[in-house]
Design a protein around this motif. Structure first.
Motif, PDB file in Angstrom:
ATOM      1  N   SER A   6       0.822  -1.205   0.000  1.00  0.00           N
ATOM      2  CA  SER A   6       0.000   0.000   0.000  1.00  0.00           C
ATOM      3  C   SER A   6       0.859   1.259   0.000  1.00  0.00           C
ATOM      4  CB  SER A   6      -0.914  -0.006   1.237  1.00  0.00           C
ATOM      5  OG  SER A   6      -1.686   1.163   1.290  1.00  0.00           O
ATOM      6  N   ASN A   7       1.954   1.220   0.753  1.00  0.00           N
ATOM      7  CA  ASN A   7       2.845   2.377   0.826  1.00  0.00           C
ATOM      8  C   ASN A   7       3.556   2.631  -0.501  1.00  0.00           C
ATOM      9  OD1 ASN A   7       5.789   3.570   1.972  1.00  0.00           O
ATOM     10  ND2 ASN A   7       3.945   4.344   2.958  1.00  0.00           N
ATOM     11  N   ILE A   8       3.970   1.548  -1.173  1.00  0.00           N
ATOM     12  CA  ILE A   8       4.602   1.694  -2.493  1.00  0.00           C
ATOM     13  C   ILE A   8       3.624   2.304  -3.494  1.00  0.00           C
ATOM     14  CG2 ILE A   8       5.366   0.377  -4.514  1.00  0.00           C
ATOM     15  CD1 ILE A   8       6.955  -1.390  -2.778  1.00  0.00           C
ATOM     16  N   LEU A   9       2.386   1.814  -3.480  1.00  0.00           N
ATOM     17  CA  LEU A   9       1.372   2.347  -4.391  1.00  0.00           C
ATOM     18  C   LEU A   9       1.082   3.810  -4.075  1.00  0.00           C
ATOM     19  CD1 LEU A   9      -1.048  -0.726  -4.498  1.00  0.00           C
ATOM     20  CD2 LEU A   9       0.451   0.083  -6.339  1.00  0.00           C
ATOM     21  N   THR A  10       1.074   4.152  -2.780  1.00  0.00           N
ATOM     22  CA  THR A  10       0.865   5.548  -2.379  1.00  0.00           C
ATOM     23  C   THR A  10       1.953   6.444  -2.943  1.00  0.00           C
ATOM     24  OG1 THR A  10      -0.190   4.888  -0.291  1.00  0.00           O
ATOM     25  CG2 THR A  10       0.692   7.112  -0.404  1.00  0.00           C
ATOM     26  N   THR A  11       3.208   6.047  -2.712  1.00  0.00           N
ATOM     27  CA  THR A  11       4.335   6.868  -3.148  1.00  0.00           C
ATOM     28  C   THR A  11       4.416   6.951  -4.667  1.00  0.00           C
ATOM     29  OG1 THR A  11       5.509   6.056  -1.191  1.00  0.00           O
ATOM     30  CG2 THR A  11       6.802   7.260  -2.806  1.00  0.00           C
ATOM     31  N   THR A  12       4.161   5.830  -5.348  1.00  0.00           N
ATOM     32  CA  THR A  12       4.211   5.818  -6.809  1.00  0.00           C
ATOM     33  C   THR A  12       3.144   6.732  -7.402  1.00  0.00           C
ATOM     34  OG1 THR A  12       5.051   3.540  -6.793  1.00  0.00           O
ATOM     35  CG2 THR A  12       4.127   4.350  -8.860  1.00  0.00           C
ATOM     36  N   CYS A  13       1.933   6.663  -6.865  1.00  0.00           N
ATOM     37  CA  CYS A  13       0.860   7.548  -7.329  1.00  0.00           C
ATOM     38  C   CYS A  13       1.233   9.011  -7.106  1.00  0.00           C
ATOM     39  CB  CYS A  13      -0.448   7.239  -6.592  1.00  0.00           C
ATOM     40  SG  CYS A  13      -1.269   5.719  -7.115  1.00  0.00           S
ATOM     41  N   GLN A  14       1.869   9.292  -5.964  1.00  0.00           N
ATOM     42  CA  GLN A  14       2.269  10.649  -5.651  1.00  0.00           C
ATOM     43  C   GLN A  14       3.297  11.180  -6.647  1.00  0.00           C
ATOM     44  OE1 GLN A  14       3.966  10.994  -1.747  1.00  0.00           O
ATOM     45  NE2 GLN A  14       3.904  13.214  -1.729  1.00  0.00           N
ATOM     46  N   TYR A  15       4.319  10.372  -6.933  1.00  0.00           N
ATOM     47  CA  TYR A  15       5.342  10.793  -7.890  1.00  0.00           C
ATOM     48  C   TYR A  15       4.769  10.936  -9.292  1.00  0.00           C
ATOM     49  CZ  TYR A  15       9.065   9.882  -4.469  1.00  0.00           C
ATOM     50  OH  TYR A  15       9.875   9.914  -3.386  1.00  0.00           O
ATOM     51  N   GLU A  16       3.986   9.947  -9.726  1.00  0.00           N
ATOM     52  CA  GLU A  16       3.446   9.966 -11.079  1.00  0.00           C
ATOM     53  C   GLU A  16       2.470  11.119 -11.278  1.00  0.00           C
ATOM     54  OE1 GLU A  16       4.169   8.046 -13.770  1.00  0.00           O
ATOM     55  OE2 GLU A  16       5.813   7.269 -12.563  1.00  0.00           O
ATOM     56  N   ALA A  17       1.739  11.471 -10.214  1.00  0.00           N
ATOM     57  CA  ALA A  17       0.764  12.554 -10.327  1.00  0.00           C
ATOM     58  C   ALA A  17       1.432  13.878 -10.675  1.00  0.00           C
ATOM     59  CB  ALA A  17      -0.029  12.692  -9.029  1.00  0.00           C
ATOM     60  N   LEU A  18       2.685  14.047 -10.268  1.00  0.00           N
ATOM     61  CA  LEU A  18       3.408  15.288 -10.556  1.00  0.00           C
ATOM     62  C   LEU A  18       3.676  15.471 -12.054  1.00  0.00           C
ATOM     63  CD1 LEU A  18       5.936  15.492  -7.592  1.00  0.00           C
ATOM     64  CD2 LEU A  18       4.048  17.057  -8.077  1.00  0.00           C
ATOM     65  N   LYS A  19       3.517  14.397 -12.824  1.00  0.00           N
ATOM     66  CA  LYS A  19       3.663  14.515 -14.275  1.00  0.00           C
ATOM     67  C   LYS A  19       2.429  15.168 -14.901  1.00  0.00           C
ATOM     68  CE  LYS A  19       6.601  10.376 -14.673  1.00  0.00           C
ATOM     69  NZ  LYS A  19       6.720   9.026 -15.257  1.00  0.00           N
ATOM     70  N   TYR A  20       1.324  15.181 -14.169  1.00  0.00           N
ATOM     71  CA  TYR A  20       0.067  15.668 -14.721  1.00  0.00           C
ATOM     72  C   TYR A  20      -0.504  16.872 -13.970  1.00  0.00           C
ATOM     73  CZ  TYR A  20       0.362  11.091 -16.902  1.00  0.00           C
ATOM     74  OH  TYR A  20       0.803   9.992 -17.604  1.00  0.00           O
ATOM     75  N   VAL A  21      -0.152  17.016 -12.699  1.00  0.00           N
ATOM     76  CA  VAL A  21      -0.616  18.166 -11.921  1.00  0.00           C
ATOM     77  C   VAL A  21       0.579  18.795 -11.213  1.00  0.00           C
ATOM     78  CG1 VAL A  21      -2.907  17.182 -11.554  1.00  0.00           C
ATOM     79  CG2 VAL A  21      -1.122  16.803  -9.849  1.00  0.00           C
ATOM     80  N   SER A  22       0.483  20.066 -10.920  1.00  0.00           N
ATOM     81  CA  SER A  22       1.581  20.760 -10.257  1.00  0.00           C
ATOM     82  C   SER A  22       1.563  20.489  -8.761  1.00  0.00           C
ATOM     83  CB  SER A  22       1.484  22.269 -10.504  1.00  0.00           C
ATOM     84  OG  SER A  22       0.341  22.786  -9.849  1.00  0.00           O
TER      85      SER A  22
END
Length: 325
Positions: A98-114
């Protein structure tokens, strides 16, 4: 005499808890502000003479986890505490995944939102924590709790539907309401809520040291992230990218150090005060960070429509803090 003694103990206990709370809040605030700035820099600023972007978000998870695992193992050995798992391994792995998925979503989201949009969207963290708390720990929340959480989420949702000014990700030019950006932030909130709630459940269900939980969860995360990097064929390209760009190596090393310190503060807070209090601290932190780092550009650049959404978030959040210790 006995009543006086009991009163003195109660005051001391309350003061002690207050100092613990201040320590936890200060640690989380400082480390997460630093973490957020470094995270955005790594994912959105080009490195080297070729001006290339670092695209291997799972490699950042790998570096964070191997650093935290090593430090927690060293702490257990230095304090001569048992390194045997207290809970079944699969429970540590659940937190890890769950923590890996949390962090990955957080990093990847920066590609689409500021970063400003991501920061404000995180104000909705209380909702998933309350949902997971009800499902996992059978907690019951009052009507006002759900009301303020709803107001916070509504404000964030309205804000995401509108432009956040000119400060946007290099991967995306224009409005920041992309499907991927929204889905990644929803994934982040859901997985993050599960992680903190399940950590709380393990602390309450087992006689578990903070270092013990951190060591096994980060060890699992290290193995899983390494496996993911190898399967995706990203491990060697990421190593090569960092090897040839020393400024990127320094940023990642600093990010991993800050992430390790932050993980200890988070685990300490969840064990001492619980998952919902942690979510409340995080919500307050989002408003403070957004206000302090982006207030000037926000009021100058964001359309007037968005102002009501921000006010809704701030009002809902401040009211929720009054009802949650």
């Amino acid at each position: 005499m006995a009543a006086s003694s009991t009163s003195a103990v109660s005051v001391d206990s309350r003061d002690n808890k207050l100092w613990k709370g201040a320590f936890a809040v200060a640690g989380i605030m400082v480390t997460l502000v630093t973490y957020g700035v470094l995270q955005e820099k790594i994912m959105s600023v080009p490195y080297g003479a070729e001006k290339e972007y670092f695209k291997y978000s799972l490699f950042l998870v790998f570096c964070n986890r191997i650093t935290t695992s090593a430090v927690s193992a060293g702490s257990l050995l230095a304090s001569k505490k048992a390194m045997d798992p207290v809970a079944p391994i699969y429970k540590y792995c659940l937190i890890s995944v769950s923590n890996i998925l949390t962090t990955t979503c957080q990093y990847e989201a920066l590609k689409y939102v500021s970063f400003p949009v991501q920061t404000l969207a995180k104000c909705a963290e209380m909702i998933p924590v309350m949902i997971w708390g009800t499902l996992i720990m059978q907690k019951i929340y009052r009507g006002p709790d759900y009301l303020w959480a709803f107001l916070v989420t509504l404000g964030c949702s309205v804000f995401i539907l509108y432009p956040a000014g000119t400060d946007i990700s290099p991967y995306r030019r224009g409005r920041e309401n992309t499907v991927w950006g929204v889905l990644l932030m929803i994934g982040y909130l859901g997985f993050d809520g599960f992680t903190s709630t399940f950590q709380d459940k393990l602390f309450r269900g087992y006689d578990m040291e903070i270092h013990n939980q951190i060591f096994y969860t980060t060890l699992c995360s290290f193995i899983l992230s390494l496996t993911g990097l190898i399967l995706q064929g990203h491990f060697m390209p990421a190593i090569e990218f960092v090897y040839h760009r020393h400024d990127c190596f320094f940023d990642i090393a600093l990010l991993s150090t800050v992430a390790t310190v932050n993980q200890f503060f988070i685990s300490y807070t969840i064990r001492t005060f619980g998952a919902l209090t942690f979510a409340t601290i995080m919500t307050t932190r989002q408003v403070i960070v957004f206000g302090s780092l982006y207030a000037k550009s926000f009021w100058r650049k964001v359309p007037q429509k968005t102002t009501s959404a921000v006010a809704l978030v701030q009002n809902g959040d401040s009211n929720n803090l009054k009802d949650n210790p």
